[in-house]
Design an enzyme around this catalytic site. Sequence first.
Site, short mmCIF file in Angstrom:
data_model
loop_
_atom_site.label_atom_id
_atom_site.label_comp_id
_atom_site.label_asym_id
_atom_site.label_seq_id
_atom_site.Cartn_x
_atom_site.Cartn_y
_atom_site.Cartn_z
N ARG A 127 0.84 -1.16 -0.02
CA ARG A 127 0.01 -0.09 -0.02
C ARG A 127 0.97 1.32 -0.06
NH1 ARG A 127 -3.06 -3.08 3.62
NH2 ARG A 127 -4.83 -3.95 2.62
N LYS A 149 4.07 11.84 -11.02
CA LYS A 149 3.21 10.95 -12.12
C LYS A 149 3.96 9.72 -12.27
CE LYS A 149 1.50 14.21 -15.06
NZ LYS A 149 0.72 14.12 -16.60
N GLU A 191 12.07 19.12 -23.74
CA GLU A 191 11.30 19.67 -22.77
C GLU A 191 11.81 20.93 -22.17
OE1 GLU A 191 8.27 18.28 -22.09
OE2 GLU A 191 8.57 16.17 -22.56
N LYS A 251 9.06 23.70 -13.50
CA LYS A 251 7.94 22.62 -13.27
C LYS A 251 7.59 22.41 -11.98
CE LYS A 251 6.61 18.23 -14.81
NZ LYS A 251 6.55 16.95 -15.21
N GLU A 261 -3.12 18.56 -11.57
CA GLU A 261 -3.12 19.04 -13.28
C GLU A 261 -4.57 19.26 -13.55
OE1 GLU A 261 -0.76 16.70 -15.90
OE2 GLU A 261 -2.26 16.95 -17.31
N ARG A 265 -1.20 23.57 -14.65
CA ARG A 265 -0.03 22.56 -14.84
C ARG A 265 -0.12 21.97 -16.31
NH1 ARG A 265 1.69 17.17 -11.52
NH2 ARG A 265 3.34 16.58 -13.03
N ASN A 269 2.00 21.27 -21.27
CA ASN A 269 1.71 20.63 -22.31
C ASN A 269 1.64 21.26 -23.52
OD1 ASN A 269 0.99 18.15 -21.10
ND2 ASN A 269 -0.78 18.96 -20.33
N HIS A 272 2.22 19.31 -27.04
CA HIS A 272 2.14 18.13 -26.67
C HIS A 272 0.79 17.52 -27.03
CE1 HIS A 272 5.21 18.13 -23.86
NE2 HIS A 272 5.34 16.69 -23.31
N HIS A 276 1.84 14.55 -29.14
CA HIS A 276 1.51 13.32 -28.49
C HIS A 276 0.72 12.46 -29.79
CE1 HIS A 276 1.35 13.74 -24.05
NE2 HIS A 276 2.48 13.12 -24.34
N HIS A 288 9.81 10.68 -27.63
CA HIS A 288 8.94 11.52 -27.03
C HIS A 288 9.27 13.15 -27.32
CE1 HIS A 288 5.91 13.48 -24.42
NE2 HIS A 288 6.89 14.15 -23.59
N1 NAD Z 1 5.86 10.60 -15.29
C1 NAD Z 1 5.85 11.79 -16.18
O1 NAD Z 1 5.72 12.98 -15.83
C2 NAD Z 1 6.58 11.69 -17.37
C3 NAD Z 1 6.77 12.57 -17.99
C4 NAD Z 1 7.42 12.29 -19.21
C5 NAD Z 1 7.72 11.11 -19.73
N2 NAD Z 1 7.58 10.03 -19.07
C6 NAD Z 1 7.98 8.96 -19.33
O2 NAD Z 1 9.35 8.67 -19.39
C7 NAD Z 1 9.83 7.55 -20.25
C8 NAD Z 1 10.62 8.22 -21.12
O3 NAD Z 1 11.88 8.32 -20.46
P1 NAD Z 1 13.33 8.22 -21.02
O4 NAD Z 1 13.28 9.36 -22.16
O5 NAD Z 1 14.23 8.74 -19.83
O6 NAD Z 1 13.66 6.92 -21.50
P2 NAD Z 1 14.42 5.61 -20.93
O7 NAD Z 1 14.02 5.51 -19.35
O8 NAD Z 1 14.07 4.70 -21.93
O9 NAD Z 1 15.80 6.24 -21.39
C9 NAD Z 1 16.51 6.21 -22.42
C10 NAD Z 1 17.76 5.39 -22.77
O10 NAD Z 1 18.83 5.76 -22.24
C11 NAD Z 1 19.57 4.74 -21.38
N3 NAD Z 1 20.03 5.78 -20.25
C12 NAD Z 1 19.42 6.15 -19.39
N4 NAD Z 1 20.13 6.71 -18.57
C13 NAD Z 1 21.60 6.89 -19.02
C14 NAD Z 1 22.70 7.19 -18.67
N5 NAD Z 1 22.98 8.28 -17.84
N6 NAD Z 1 23.93 6.88 -19.79
C15 NAD Z 1 23.55 6.03 -20.70
N7 NAD Z 1 22.60 5.55 -21.19
C16 NAD Z 1 21.40 5.88 -20.10
C17 NAD Z 1 18.28 3.96 -20.91
O11 NAD Z 1 18.72 2.59 -20.56
C18 NAD Z 1 17.53 4.13 -22.17
O12 NAD Z 1 18.11 2.95 -22.98
C19 NAD Z 1 8.48 7.25 -21.24
O13 NAD Z 1 7.79 6.03 -20.71
C20 NAD Z 1 7.76 8.40 -20.77
O14 NAD Z 1 6.10 7.94 -20.73
C21 NAD Z 1 6.90 10.30 -17.83
ZN ZN Z 2 6.76 15.43 -22.35
#
Ligand code: NAD
Ligand code: ZN
Length: 1616
Positions: A127, A149, A191, A251, A261, A265, A269, A272, A276, A288
Amino acid sequence: MSAADVQKVSILGRESIHCGFHLVPYIVKTVLDALPASTYVLVTDTNVANLHLAAFQSAFDEHKLRGRARFLSYVVQPGETSKSREGKADIEDFLLLNKCTRDTVILALGGGVIGDLVGFVAATFMRGVRFVQIPTTLLAMVDSSVGGKTAIDTPHGKNLIGAFWQPEYIFIDAAFLETLPAREFSNGMAEVVKTAAIWNENEFSALESRSAEIFAAIQTPSKDFSGRTAATRSAAQQLLLSVIVGSISVKAHIVTIDERETGLRNLVNFGHTIGHAIEAVLTPTMLHGECISVGMILEAEVARQLGVLSQVAVGRLTRCLRGYNLPVSLSDPRIASLPAAKGLGVERLLDIMKIDKKNSGPQKKIVILARIGATYEQKATVVADSVISKTLSEAARVVAGIPTKSPVTMATPGSKSISNRALLLAALGTGTCRLRNLLHSDDTQVMMNALGELKGASFSWEDGGETLVVEGGQGSLAVPPKGKEIYLGNAGTAARFLATVCTLVQASAPGERTVITGNARMKQRPIGPLVDALRANGSDIQFLESQGCLPLSTAPAGLKGGRIQLAASVSSQYVSSILLCAPYAQEAITLELTGGQVISQPYIDMTIAMMRTFGVDVVREKDAATGKLLDVYHIPKQVYTNPANYNIESDASSATYPLAVAAITGTTCTIGNIGSSSLQGDARFAKEVLEPMGCKVVQTETETTVTGPPIGQLRALGYVDMEPMTDAFLTASVLAAVASMPPFKERELTDGSKPTTTRILGIANQRVKECNRIKAMIDQLAKFGIETKELDDGLEVYGKPIPELKQGASVHCYDDHRVAMAFSVLATVVNGTILEEKRCVEKTWPNWWDDLQNKIGVDVEGVELRAADSGASASTPASAAAAASAVIIGMRGSGKTYIGELASSILGWQFLDADAVFEEKHKVGVREFVAKDGWPTFRAAETDILRELLAQNPTGHVISLGGGIVETPAARDLLKAYAKRGPVVHIVREIDEVVKYLGEETARPAYGEPIIDVYQRREPWFAECCSYVFVNYTGVLTAAEEPKSNDPVLATLKPNGFRNEVERFFKHVTGQRPNLVSTDADARSYFLSLTYPDITPALPFIEELTSGVDAIELRVDLLRTSKDFDKPGPYIPSVAYITDQIAALRQVTSLPIVLTARTFSQGGQFPDNAEKEAFGLFQSAVRLGVEYIDVEISWSERLIQDLASRKGHSKIIASWHDWSGNMRWDSKAVEAKYRIAAASGDIVKIVGKANALEDNFALQDFARRMATAPGAKPLIGINMGIEGQLSRILNKTLSPVSHPLLPTKAAPGQLSFAQIQTALHLIGSEPARRFYLFGNPIAHSMSPTLHNTAFEALGLPHTYDLLETATVGEEIKAALAAPDFGGASVTIPFKLDVMPLLDSLSPEAEAIGAVNTIIPKRKADGSLLLHGDNTDWIGIQQCIRSSLAKPIVKSDAALVIGAGGTSRAAIHALHKLGFKSIYLFNRTRQSAEALVSAFPDANVVIIDALGAWPEGGQAPLVVVSTVPASATTTDPGVANALYLPSAIFAAHLHGVVIDMAYKPAETPLLTLASNVAKDWTSVRGLQVLLEQGFMQFYLWTGRRCPTRVVSGRVWAKYNA
Ligand SMILES: NC(=O)c1ccc[n+]([C@@H]2O[C@H](COP(=O)([O-])OP(=O)(O)OC[C@H]3O[C@@H](n4cnc5c(N)ncnc54)[C@H](O)[C@@H]3O)[C@@H](O)[C@H]2O)c1
Ligand SMILES: [Zn+2]
């Protein structure tokens, strides 16, 4: 532990975000101190674990003493697929298994995937447990880790299940970014830019101007934890951290105000809503941030369209994002080239947007930017679908109508020419200059970037970007950092100006050079004359690719100066380029323009006028006597002085469009900032074009007003010289199209032209602009039904009344802004006109469509184009009529007749020589005809002959045409039209060879001009008219030595490459027997991958390398000319080099070629963005008759389809490679790839990477599923890697194989053909079979050695044994009936006796009356059917073919000695080879007569004495003896033996003599030949045995025999 300086940001009332560098010890200590727990679990992915897990492990280890806390780590696969229910469950199971309790603290170390997944685990485990975010990607740092999030994906969509769950801490350690791939960094920058754009202009300005430094901060790894403390932090680190902290603060602030949101907030976007939707289509290929980047631009354009946001802001945002390598439009090659991009239709995107969480009901909401740093509302704004769809669509439709805003008053964007000059002047000058009304365009951006990289000046913006502040560098310029090329895109002006600027760069470290380059189109635009002039002045400039074009490499040595001569008839920009830089030369410059006509003098005058404003006076020389201005300029040596302010004039060329709208619609328009005192030539357009067309023009010094006559009353211009305003000719042309009133009296043409003629001259330079604009106007005006005529120096347009113009035209804009804008003027009066590429206006007037609507008052709609067909001209018959005649064209002396005759004899078609037909028809030779009637009459007559030939011989002919046929346009049209029905083959031969050959030949009319000129003129025409190219290869075949064999006899086996290639090529392109591999379900096929940079050294080994395989893959991306052998990285080999390599390869093998240009991202060396080059290459390959083209489905769908429609009889292998190891064969994604590939390919190739043996079973399942689905295509399915080897064994169609002799494998895990056969045997897929020789006596037979050697070499499990029996009896029957019977050879005395045991006979066995080969064929019910064949004749035929120096012609004769069984095979072979007469000598006439009647068609002539040939008959070219050697003699005295006189061999013939007797090796006949007929080739009986055995082997196994090893062993044994 060393102390760390962290910067803290507060969120939701707590300072829980800690930012710094190298924080691992700090993080661990803070977590242990502030979050006491019994267990700390760190979750990360393998990528991050490999790089950073150890640091955490040891930091926790250091603190071991502090109680009983545990530290556990759990590593998941990287990538979005881990963010799933299963991924969550796996972590939960790990926690439960390790007995983690409620007091556990989870650390999420990684990118957004890890953050979202681990955060959601923490939110629900027990939980909810505490967790800590340690983001390692920039995206995660500035976005996903902040805000609480968390989520996972389901098959129904992304992030659909999750929770808000705030982390206890967020540790931002920017040092992690040093290991992050650059693309991921850019992804996060999207971003960061977004946040600044909505919130903080200062922040944005920093991002905008400092992208290079920010990149540098992550690209230079910090040593010794520098940056951990403030004292050790570099300026770059400081900058990076401030950017990150700035973004996070915004942010955090927004999240704090609106955690869940509900309103504010929403602002984050921005970009986006559309982004998106794009992401939904392009995921997972595009990231993204990349999708959001495009989304931001499109949403900014929506704001601009609504009149809220200025173009300056859109431009700044665009360039800023581009600065971080982010795509800014859907036409970015990274996006447009994706197959998925075809899903980016407007409807589809709007549909996806419907389900956006921000929407209220059906209304779409978008964050509307008001300016940089502020939004229109404090929330997202409702936007109508029509507005969004207009922005998204690729084309525009102008709604014809009267401008509602008339009288219009507007300004046009700053002049491009003046902007570029002002920028360069201010940058080179001393002091600060504020430039106003600067055009924000690619050209100016490129100039600024380039000058920045050369450290020539610094730039900053004021007034929200309306003013550019230039800090002049006084001409001090430095070589850019090592290896950094200055990229100019397609910015032509920038390229020309910078070419000279680069010579100003001061000397620096030795070896350094300044390189400027551009995109593919830029690399075709001429710059040669400018470079020539600079070189002549002593500058060291090299062309790195094509002569006369970018890229240029310049040595930094300053410009020498003095007198410079420049050919100025192509572009005035060359002149301006030198003028602008001239004051900085080491000596004052005198610039002399040569080459006659100077083009665009007004632009030169503009440059000089502006130089004066910046303090430098250029003096133009005058003729002392006449006072006439000369083309000689004196420029003093001096530094420019920058004026404090400089107002850039509006662009006069752009102004022609709104003015022309007024003219054509009968309304009024005023343009400010352009008038009679304007610097720009195009400012004269109103007075010199519009007024004489009947408009009212009022022009003051600084303003121009035009009022058009009533609609339809424009007058034609008669003649107009537009040399002073060349860019405006497009606008004039569209007006001329509707100028249906005759010209004013004084302009009337008196040469009988149509009264509505407008003859525009002085614009030849417009052929070399963004496109050939004269041709563009002619072609596009034709769509409106407007007739035109092209002139050397311009064109004529014949005006028509508006109602007579065709409505609904779809105008192709050639990516040329001026074409698009000019035709949008015409569109205001012609309904339904579509401008196909609306974005091309971005070059000079990005918001043209918005201004047309908002400021002029003409409506513009968005239009989606249906997959338009590409207008390329090449055509290859895809479904040519069966046996459509082949037409042969090419230079005189290229070998048309020789090749044509050979091809027709191979195809069994009739050969027609157009010259001969001509002489027959006109009863006079071509030469005399020309002498008498002249060339024009001859050409017309020749074209008539062509027309008749094509009409009368539609099928079954090879027609060779005269070399000059392409000189006549009508003949070219005939050929182009024919190419759609049948093959038009261009014979290409090295021009030097042609010259050499023609030197000796005078039968046809002399050229009367150098052959090389004729060649250069005709080459493009040949290329344009042909659908195929046959290379008459004259290159050096082998660079390495032939492998040495023990026996000189081996050398007699010549590959006979040329004839084989003519056969392969013509049978393939005519479709008579396309050279393809069987892809039947039960056939296994293989190709060998050639990985050489240059294959010629390997040519002698190709036969051995290709043992067993069915095709050869030529990896053209690995080809390198010797000068580029060790050039690493992406590379495009030239088409010429590839053509040469293919031609060379064809000399040694007829195996089909698979041409592959593997891209960098899919594991090869071909650049990913070189789409044009790739398809150019594929097209050339099809023309060369390359059988298979491997086309990656990541290229544009449209181009793939286009290629598919032109592939002729060749096949497309549509391929997809995923090397990541993440591709799952059971996923929907792979299935989707298969479907895309199957849609355009004839064969599908999908390559993954196996991590475990099971992955191969998954692949097999996939293959089975796909094979049974509708629309199934043969599949090449492979897993890379050692673990994937099984997939290579099991794959059936075209499995790629390596060979032990190859230098490198094309891919890891690749096996050889033999290895695969062995493996197939071991797993029960290739049962061992038994083969026999039946005969008596056979103890000394070479056949077992022959076949067993071949089996062994190919890894086949079979055996070949002797079965010596007295009769054809039980033993033989038993062997034939055994289930493992594989086949048998039959020799004397059983060749007739076995026949009753067989079920069927081949026609050859029947004709010869003997069987030497038994082949078992399996029937559907599994029972065996025994088939008898004869390969003896093939052995004889093969030996003759490969030994004869020339093709056999109809009059040739051959001689057979002896009339036994073997002579039957010999007669059959000779007959098949096409000999007109076959002389037969035998001591008993009776058995000879039996043969005459056995071969009634063969013209067998019995002769009574050797050496005495029949009346009128030729001496034989080929002699085959079938009598035992012991029965012959060369001694006339020996009795009871056949006497062989030397008269058998006609010395002049270069013939071939074959003795079928094996023993001794040197029979009396062969000895005689070597003594008396030195030019003859001798073939021993054993050679014939080998050749027939090779064929036998092929018939049994379906595999070509590895002839070289086999021959070697057999000869060795024979000689032993
Ligand atoms: N929660 C939120 O508010 C929010 C906002 C935006 C995006 N997201 C989510 O985030 C995700 C995308 O995140 P991301 O772009 O970080 O992708 P990711 O986590 O897949 O990382 C991208 C790649 O980089 C590699 N990597 C990470 N750090 C590294 C480092 N320091 N050195 C070498 N390689 C490294 C990872 O292994 C991966 O292959 C999506 O699932 C998206 O939906 C969430
Ligand atoms: Zn974004």
